[in-house]
Write an enzyme that holds these catalytic residues in place. Structure first.
Site, PDB file in Angstrom:
ATOM      1  N   GLN A 132      -4.301 -37.649 -15.972  1.00 25.63           N
ATOM      2  CA  GLN A 132      -3.301 -36.583 -16.144  1.00 25.63           C
ATOM      3  C   GLN A 132      -2.975 -36.587 -17.638  1.00 25.63           C
ATOM      4  OE1 GLN A 132      -1.724 -33.991 -14.596  1.00 25.63           O
ATOM      5  NE2 GLN A 132      -0.716 -33.757 -16.565  1.00 25.63           N
ATOM      6  N   CYS A 133      -3.565 -35.651 -18.366  1.00 25.93           N
ATOM      7  CA  CYS A 133      -3.444 -35.685 -19.831  1.00 25.93           C
ATOM      8  C   CYS A 133      -2.242 -34.933 -20.384  1.00 25.93           C
ATOM      9  CB  CYS A 133      -4.721 -35.159 -20.474  1.00 25.93           C
ATOM     10  SG  CYS A 133      -6.090 -36.315 -20.293  1.00 25.93           S
ATOM     11  N   GLN A 134      -1.834 -33.843 -19.722  1.00 18.52           N
ATOM     12  CA  GLN A 134      -0.689 -33.112 -20.259  1.00 18.52           C
ATOM     13  C   GLN A 134       0.549 -34.027 -20.212  1.00 18.52           C
ATOM     14  OE1 GLN A 134       0.523 -29.524 -18.178  1.00 18.52           O
ATOM     15  NE2 GLN A 134       1.300 -28.580 -20.031  1.00 18.52           N
ATOM     16  N   PRO A 264       1.549 -37.350 -10.060  1.00 22.14           N
ATOM     17  CA  PRO A 264       2.943 -37.154 -10.479  1.00 22.14           C
ATOM     18  C   PRO A 264       3.459 -35.719 -10.500  1.00 22.14           C
ATOM     19  CG  PRO A 264       1.570 -37.786 -12.360  1.00 22.14           C
ATOM     20  CD  PRO A 264       0.704 -37.882 -11.153  1.00 22.14           C
ATOM     21  N   TYR A 265       2.581 -34.732 -10.369  1.00 23.43           N
ATOM     22  CA  TYR A 265       3.041 -33.337 -10.420  1.00 23.43           C
ATOM     23  C   TYR A 265       2.675 -32.605  -9.132  1.00 23.43           C
ATOM     24  CZ  TYR A 265       3.990 -34.370 -15.246  1.00 23.43           C
ATOM     25  OH  TYR A 265       4.505 -34.944 -16.376  1.00 23.43           O
ATOM     26  N   GLY A 267       1.263 -29.568  -9.210  1.00 21.42           N
ATOM     27  CA  GLY A 267      -0.072 -29.078  -9.528  1.00 21.42           C
ATOM     28  C   GLY A 267      -0.307 -29.205 -11.011  1.00 21.42           C
ATOM     29  N   MET A 268      -1.578 -29.264 -11.400  1.00 18.81           N
ATOM     30  CA  MET A 268      -1.935 -29.311 -12.822  1.00 18.81           C
ATOM     31  C   MET A 268      -3.135 -28.402 -13.007  1.00 18.81           C
ATOM     32  SD  MET A 268      -1.473 -30.418 -15.868  1.00 18.81           S
ATOM     33  CE  MET A 268      -2.511 -29.698 -17.156  1.00 18.81           C
ATOM     34  N   GLU A 294      -0.689 -22.366 -10.558  1.00 14.73           N
ATOM     35  CA  GLU A 294      -1.798 -22.983 -11.308  1.00 14.73           C
ATOM     36  C   GLU A 294      -2.891 -21.955 -11.598  1.00 14.73           C
ATOM     37  OE1 GLU A 294      -0.695 -25.547 -12.479  1.00 14.73           O
ATOM     38  OE2 GLU A 294       0.768 -26.099 -10.934  1.00 14.73           O
ATOM     39  N   HIS A 297      -1.975 -20.033 -14.668  1.00 11.87           N
ATOM     40  CA  HIS A 297      -2.220 -20.731 -15.929  1.00 11.87           C
ATOM     41  C   HIS A 297      -3.615 -20.436 -16.488  1.00 11.87           C
ATOM     42  CE1 HIS A 297       1.226 -23.210 -16.932  1.00 11.87           C
ATOM     43  NE2 HIS A 297       1.261 -23.818 -15.759  1.00 11.87           N
ATOM     44  N   GLU A 316       4.816 -22.106 -19.600  1.00 18.93           N
ATOM     45  CA  GLU A 316       5.406 -22.175 -18.253  1.00 18.93           C
ATOM     46  C   GLU A 316       6.220 -20.935 -17.882  1.00 18.93           C
ATOM     47  OE1 GLU A 316       4.284 -24.147 -16.172  1.00 18.93           O
ATOM     48  OE2 GLU A 316       3.377 -25.714 -17.405  1.00 18.93           O
ATOM     49  N   ASP A 373       7.461 -36.191 -22.439  1.00 15.36           N
ATOM     50  CA  ASP A 373       7.755 -36.546 -21.038  1.00 15.36           C
ATOM     51  C   ASP A 373       9.266 -36.629 -20.783  1.00 15.36           C
ATOM     52  OD1 ASP A 373       5.127 -36.645 -20.161  1.00 15.36           O
ATOM     53  OD2 ASP A 373       4.917 -38.795 -20.581  1.00 15.36           O
TER      54      ASP A 373
END
Ligand code: BES
Ligand code: ZN
Length: 611
Positions: A132-134, A264-265, A267-268, A294, A297, A316, A373
């Site tokens: 999870q890079c973002q 952790p989210y 959706g990504m 998503e 995006h 967002e 974060d």
């Protein structure tokens, strides 16, 4: 272009145009051994050095056009990581390209990666890895210019144990036996559309997939595939609607990966492969707005990208706007209005959690020395949406404003933008309505903390029943309690039930007798919809129902979506008698949690890093 306060790399000196990655995923040591060849375009005269972002990486060697290059690691910064300073063995001039190749290993605490034991997966037999890079974690998976101001294509070869499958945010380009090791396979991927580093994504696990549309498959462990295919069956309809609204989908395929519960989210938006939490599998498609989000995006975020995380609302806010336009087309305008009202409430909740004076509640906050974060909240989503909706109502309604959004996408596609560029384009597009635009209090909307200066008027048709039922409960005396019954909620959709509970959560805690009666009358404990259950458990803990505490902590730990896990832990932590229990449960689960989630929950519960 303004400098990126979250990155050491300078996008003004030079920019990465293409990445060629070779990754060797080793589950025994929980390390990725990698080599990345970055094609860099030079933007200034006499370039002789460049800086890449890294975090917890061990750098083995650096080459430039095949010649060894000297490198040093700068001082480590708490959340930016460690700059990798490379001295080129030659000078370059503007317009030239150089291929910088870095050989490296990831560290055991890489925040981009979660390594799961077989026990933590659905199948219980094979390990699992996901990234999870973002926003700024790509640098812990590979050295790069980790700023959304820079866009590149990529090609990747990933070697994994042969009974596992690898997938990335790219098109699949075949697989072969690993010539170095008969027990391994190499998967290949290509991403031909230039995109920022935060959209690089990798998953390795015992994955299967099933077709759900002409350009879409769902991917997950075997245990989830059928449920996921059912839940996300509207994907193609959403993609077509999004294309009608925003223009052609340029990424080729649109697949969805359902991750293990610690994702952790919700959706990504990883290109070609949205990552999704299994908490979306409600069984009735009622949480599919996350997929609409998503998908959206693919235009706002992935094609037109915020230049730094200070402009995150451009990603967002526009995406929520598009998501709700898709929902309006598929479910009707009253549903968009209803969701917009719910969003306004989420904004109120974020503002009250952060504090109405907190500069992080600005639509465009300063992130100098602020970890992205820590800054994350509903503000960029819902203050952003509220601004766009406000402009929509001033400038001629949804059709007219969607015309602007589509042109904004065309104008800035394949580029990164700042709020100033967005605003200049808005004024240029509506050049005949500049008088209207000048009435907007831009400073209050963008650079002032707290709630926005204008509260949009939303149609309450679908919310009225929720508002009325909420009132009845707040006003009820002990004697009134027998008047509540299952029929109160029989006609409410799960969306309305969520709204009803969210309204109650904004009020003073109900007396314990009330929530006990609510359970008797509505049996909310039996509802498995994650959005319903999350709010119900908070309400129970808020009213000091002790039996709800173990259930709340169970939900906080059995899944790890931060939207649920953080408030559930905080809620129990706020119940004095169970404060220590919240900390104890967190410490017991900490090592198995996602690194970013455990870091943020530790801060929420005031637990120190070495505790
Ligand atoms: N891009 C975000 C998730 C994200 C944001 C990850 C910042 C890391 C840093 C994603 O598109 C998102 O907004 N997901 C929401 C969906 C919701 C708004 C419909 C979520 O996770 O709940
Ligand atoms: Zn989003």
């Amino acid at each position: 272009m303004s400098a990126d306060p979250s990155s050491f790399a300078s996008a003004a000196k030079c920019v990465s145009r293409h990445l060629n990655l070779s990754l060797h995923v080793d589950f025994e040591s929980r390390v990725i051994r990698g080599k990345v060849a970055i094609t860099v375009e030079v933007l200034e005269e006499r370039l002789s050095s460049l800086t890449l972002d890294t975090r917890d990486l061990k750098i083995v060697s650096v080459d430039a056009n095949g010649q060894a290059a000297r490198f040093t690691m700068g001082p480590r910064h708490s959340f930016k990581g460690t700059p990798l300073e490379i001295t080129l063995p030659f000078d370059l001039s503007r317009g030239q390209h150089v291929i910088v190749e870095v050989t490296y290993r990831t560290g055991p605490t890489a925040p981009a990666l979660q390594w799961l034991t077989p026990q933590q997966t659905a199948g219980k037999k094979r390990p699992y890895l996901f990234s999870q890079c973002q926003a700024h974690h790509c640098r812990s998976m590979l050295p790069c210019q980790d700023t959304p101001a820079v866009k590149h294509t990529y090609y990747a070869q990933v070697s994994v144990p042969k009974d596992l499958v690898a997938a990335m945010s790219a098109l699949r380009d075949g697989q072969d036996a690993d010539p170095q090791d008969a027990n391994r396979v190499i998967y290949r991927f290509r991403q031909n559309v230039a995109m920022p580093s935060y959209l690089i994504a990798l998953v390795v696990g015992a994955l299967e997939s099933r077709e759900i549309g002409p350009r879409s498959r769902v991917w997950s462990e075997a245990e989830y595939v059928d449920r996921a295919a059912f839940e996300f069956s509207e994907t193609e309809a959403m993609l077509k609607t999004a294309e009608e609204l925003a223009g052609p989908y340029v990424w080729g395929s649109y697949d969805i990966l359902v991750l293990p519960p610690s994702f952790p989210y919700g959706g990504m938006e990883n290109p070609c492969l949205t990552f999704a939490t299994p908490t979306l599998l409600a069984g009735d498609k009622s949480l599919s707005n996350v997929i609409a989000h998503e998908i959206s995006h693919s235009w706002t975020g992935n094609l037109v990208t915020n230049a730094t995380w200070e402009h995150f609302w451009l990603n967002e806010g526009h995406t929520v706007y598009l998501e709700r336009m898709i929902c309006a087309r598929l479910e009707g305008e009253p549903f968009r209005q209803f969701k917009a009202m719910g969003g306004w409430k989420d904004l109120q909740d974020s503002v009250s959690t952060f504090g109405a004076q907190n500069p992080l509640t600005n639509l465009v906050p300063s992130l100098r020395e602020v970890d992205p974060d820590d800054a994350f909240s509903s503000v960029p989503y819902e203050k952003g949406f509220a601004l766009l909706y406000h402009l929509e109502s001033l400038l001629g309604g949804p059709e007219v404003f969607m015309g602007f959004v589509k042109s904004y996408i065309q104008m800035f596609a394949y580029r990164s933008v700042t709020t100033a560029q967005w605003k200049d384009f808005l004024f240029a597009y509506f050049k005949d309505k500049v008088d209207v635009l000048q009435q907007v209090d831009w400073d209050a909307w963008m650079f002032t903390p707290g709630m926005p200066p204008v509260k949009p008027a939303y149609d309450t048709a679908l919310a009225d029943a929720c508002i009325a039922l909420c009132r009845r409960w707040i006003q009820a005396t002990e004697r009134d309690l027998s008047g509540f019954g299952a029929s109160d909620v029989a006609e409410l959709s799960s969306h309305q039930l969520v709204e009803f509970l969210a309204l109650l959560l904004q009020e003073e805690a109900l007396p314990l007798s009330h929530v006990k009666r609510m359970q008797e009358a509505y049996d909310l404990d039996a509802r498995m919809n994650s959005e319903v259950r999350f709010r119900w458990l908070r309400l129970c803990v808020r009213s000091r129902w002790e039996e709800a505490v173990p259930a709340a902590l169970r939900m906080a730990t059995e899944q790890g979506r931060m939207k649920f896990t953080r408030p559930l832990f905080r809620e129990v932590f706020g119940f004095d008698k169970y404060r220590e229990e919240a900390v104890r449960v967190f410490l017991a689960h900490r090592s198995a949690m996602h690194p970013v989630t455990s870091g943020l929950v530790a801060k929420d519960l005031k637990v120190s890093a070495d505790q």
